[in-house]
Design a protein around this motif. Structure first.
Motif, PDB file in Angstrom:
ATOM      1  N   VAL A 114       0.842  -1.202   0.000  1.00 48.16           N
ATOM      2  CA  VAL A 114       0.000   0.000   0.000  1.00 48.16           C
ATOM      3  C   VAL A 114       0.876   1.251   0.000  1.00 48.16           C
ATOM      4  O   VAL A 114       1.849   1.330   0.748  1.00 48.16           O
ATOM      5  CB  VAL A 114      -0.910  -0.015   1.256  1.00 48.16           C
ATOM      6  N   SER A 115       0.547   2.216  -0.852  1.00 47.50           N
ATOM      7  CA  SER A 115       1.241   3.508  -0.826  1.00 47.50           C
ATOM      8  C   SER A 115       0.508   4.408   0.146  1.00 47.50           C
ATOM      9  O   SER A 115      -0.731   4.366   0.211  1.00 47.50           O
ATOM     10  CB  SER A 115       1.207   4.160  -2.201  1.00 47.50           C
ATOM     11  N   THR A 116       1.250   5.207   0.897  1.00 47.30           N
ATOM     12  CA  THR A 116       0.564   6.039   1.895  1.00 47.30           C
ATOM     13  C   THR A 116       1.093   7.465   1.897  1.00 47.30           C
ATOM     14  O   THR A 116       2.241   7.724   1.529  1.00 47.30           O
ATOM     15  CB  THR A 116       0.730   5.458   3.326  1.00 47.30           C
ATOM     16  N   ILE A 117       0.224   8.367   2.318  1.00 50.17           N
ATOM     17  CA  ILE A 117       0.589   9.771   2.510  1.00 50.17           C
ATOM     18  C   ILE A 117       0.188  10.139   3.927  1.00 50.17           C
ATOM     19  O   ILE A 117      -0.944   9.850   4.331  1.00 50.17           O
ATOM     20  CB  ILE A 117      -0.194  10.665   1.528  1.00 50.17           C
TER      21      ILE A 117
ATOM     22  N   LEU B  17       6.475  -4.866  -4.763  1.00 50.58           N
ATOM     23  CA  LEU B  17       6.050  -3.481  -4.599  1.00 50.58           C
ATOM     24  C   LEU B  17       6.966  -2.504  -5.289  1.00 50.58           C
ATOM     25  O   LEU B  17       8.035  -2.844  -5.739  1.00 50.58           O
ATOM     26  CB  LEU B  17       6.105  -3.116  -3.112  1.00 50.58           C
ATOM     27  N   ASP B  18       6.532  -1.259  -5.266  1.00 50.16           N
ATOM     28  CA  ASP B  18       7.416  -0.159  -5.626  1.00 50.16           C
ATOM     29  C   ASP B  18       8.610  -0.139  -4.703  1.00 50.16           C
ATOM     30  O   ASP B  18       9.741   0.017  -5.091  1.00 50.16           O
ATOM     31  CB  ASP B  18       6.688   1.163  -5.427  1.00 50.16           C
ATOM     32  N   SER B  19       8.310  -0.255  -3.414  1.00 53.17           N
ATOM     33  CA  SER B  19       9.392  -0.245  -2.436  1.00 53.17           C
ATOM     34  C   SER B  19       9.734  -1.683  -2.089  1.00 53.17           C
ATOM     35  O   SER B  19       8.957  -2.591  -2.328  1.00 53.17           O
ATOM     36  CB  SER B  19       8.959   0.498  -1.187  1.00 53.17           C
ATOM     37  N   THR B  20      10.915  -1.885  -1.512  1.00 52.52           N
ATOM     38  CA  THR B  20      11.362  -3.257  -1.303  1.00 52.52           C
ATOM     39  C   THR B  20      10.709  -3.932  -0.111  1.00 52.52           C
ATOM     40  O   THR B  20      10.458  -5.108  -0.122  1.00 52.52           O
ATOM     41  CB  THR B  20      12.888  -3.300  -1.123  1.00 52.52           C
ATOM     42  N   SER B  21      10.443  -3.193   0.957  1.00 52.33           N
ATOM     43  CA  SER B  21       9.823  -3.857   2.097  1.00 52.33           C
ATOM     44  C   SER B  21       8.544  -3.132   2.463  1.00 52.33           C
ATOM     45  O   SER B  21       8.478  -1.907   2.435  1.00 52.33           O
ATOM     46  CB  SER B  21      10.756  -3.811   3.293  1.00 52.33           C
ATOM     47  N   GLY B  22       7.542  -3.896   2.797  1.00 45.11           N
ATOM     48  CA  GLY B  22       6.282  -3.311   3.245  1.00 45.11           C
ATOM     49  C   GLY B  22       5.678  -2.401   2.202  1.00 45.11           C
ATOM     50  O   GLY B  22       5.811  -2.610   1.007  1.00 45.11           O
ATOM     51  N   GLY B  23       5.014  -1.362   2.665  1.00 42.57           N
ATOM     52  CA  GLY B  23       4.345  -0.454   1.744  1.00 42.57           C
ATOM     53  C   GLY B  23       5.259   0.667   1.325  1.00 42.57           C
ATOM     54  O   GLY B  23       6.436   0.699   1.651  1.00 42.57           O
ATOM     55  N   ASN B  24       4.676   1.622   0.634  1.00 39.93           N
ATOM     56  CA  ASN B  24       5.454   2.680   0.032  1.00 39.93           C
ATOM     57  C   ASN B  24       4.986   4.003   0.607  1.00 39.93           C
ATOM     58  O   ASN B  24       3.889   4.445   0.324  1.00 39.93           O
ATOM     59  CB  ASN B  24       5.206   2.622  -1.484  1.00 39.93           C
ATOM     60  N   GLN B  25       5.843   4.604   1.459  1.00 37.47           N
ATOM     61  CA  GLN B  25       5.403   5.835   2.109  1.00 37.47           C
ATOM     62  C   GLN B  25       5.775   7.033   1.256  1.00 37.47           C
ATOM     63  O   GLN B  25       6.944   7.315   1.049  1.00 37.47           O
ATOM     64  CB  GLN B  25       6.029   5.950   3.493  1.00 37.47           C
ATOM     65  N   GLU B  26       4.751   7.689   0.738  1.00 35.26           N
ATOM     66  CA  GLU B  26       4.968   8.879  -0.065  1.00 35.26           C
ATOM     67  C   GLU B  26       5.249  10.045   0.870  1.00 35.26           C
ATOM     68  O   GLU B  26       4.780  10.066   1.991  1.00 35.26           O
ATOM     69  CB  GLU B  26       3.704   9.188  -0.876  1.00 35.26           C
TER      70      GLU B  26
END
Ligand SMILES: C[S@@+](CC[C@H](N)C(=O)[O-])C[C@H]1O[C@@H](n2cnc3c(N)ncnc32)[C@H](O)[C@@H]1O
Length: 287
Positions: A110-113, A150-159
């Protein structure tokens, strides 16, 4: 033993009757609580971030709101169980953008803001994120039950909203209807008055309940957040998109429901079985 001096049993009702009534209602409350706590245990067993996941699972079982490849925006995502459900149900190739005012570890995929959804610059940043149809999608569609690439390697992607170029968006008035489902489980956090120096994700402030316990205040706060989510949805949802929001019931919720009925084909009002709060309700609007 403390005896209340003003206590007088009502005519025809003995003191013992009253005590057994109190015992009965407290045992009913206890039973209800035990039943609801099964959701907490079940969430832990299934690796879900919280029992709130079951509300959304119940909705999807009934109304089939999620499909593969969709774009989902989850407003007030933390700790992330709705996002987990949304991500799992939209693979392969779906994307989920979670927004929350408090810091939280993004769920896998999940990407997050982090930011206040009510702030115009955060909404501009969300629009900017959504404008790129590939942003936030898993790179490889190797999804399995445990997560995805994912976009990121671990867990979600924090924008990072701070590093955004939101101010430079060419024309923020141009609307991009890219979203299939908007979820809103926002409830107003308590006003933080101390402990600002603590900056870890496990701060008690970040973990505490989001309701004040004052029904009027909770209702008014949740109406503001639902209206903001609906206004965002009317700009961002594709034709045929769906909107799910949680709210605390009160005098104004009929008006919200009416607005949804004007905008969507079907609107369902639900009392989630897994919810702890008696006044917590959900509206599920389907196009
Ligand atoms: C009940 S929790 C959400 C639980 C989540 N759906 C889940 O399944 O884990 C409500 C969240 O709304 C967030 N929230 C409240 N007001 C907000 C706002 N103005 N902007 C962004 N997030 C907000 C709170 O910080 C809190 O994390």
């Amino acid at each position: 033993m403390f005896v209340c001096p003003s206590f007088r049993p009502l005519r025809g009702i003995s003191g013992l009757d009253v005590i057994s009534q109190i015992r009965l209602s407290s045992s009913k409350r206890w039973q209800a609580r035990q039943h609801k706590d099964q959701f907490t245990r079940e969430a832990a067993v299934q690796g879900l971030k919280s029992r709130a996941a079951f509300k959304l699972l119940q909705i999807d079982e009934k109304y089939h709101i999620f499909k593969r490849g969709q774009t989902i925006v989850d407003l007030g995502y933390a700790p992330g169980s709705w996002s987990q459900v949304a991500f799992n149900r939209t693979q392969p190739n779906g994307r989920v953008l979670g927004v929350d005012i408090i810091p939280a570890q993004p769920p896998k995929g999940v990407s997050t803001i982090q930011g206040n959804f009510l702030a115009p610059e955060i909404q501009a940043y969300i629009q900017e994120f959504l404008r790129d149809p590939q942003r936030g999608r898993p790179r490889h569609s190797t999804h399995d039950a445990g997560g995805s690439a994912l976009d990121s390697t671990s867990g979600g992607n924090q924008e990072s909203a701070q590093s955004s170029d939101a101010d430079n968006i060419a024309d923020p008035k141009i609307l991009h209807r890219t979203v299939d489902v908007v979820l809103s489980d926002m409830s107003e956090p308590w006003l933080q008055t101390s402990g600002f120096w603590k900056r870890s994700l496990s701060d008690p402030y970040n973990r505490m309940m989001n309701t004040s316990g004052n029904n009027f205040r909770d209702h008014a706060g949740s109406m503001d957040l639902c209206h903001a989510a609906l206004s965002f949805s009317s700009d961002a949802l594709k034709t045929g998109g769906h909107f799910v929001c949680k709210f605390y019931q009160g005098a104004e919720d009929k008006e919200l429901e009416k607005q949804l009925r004007d905008l969507f084909q079907k609107v369902h009002r639900l009392k989630p079985e897994s919810s702890r709060s008696v006044s917590c309700n959900l509206l599920c609007a389907i196009s």
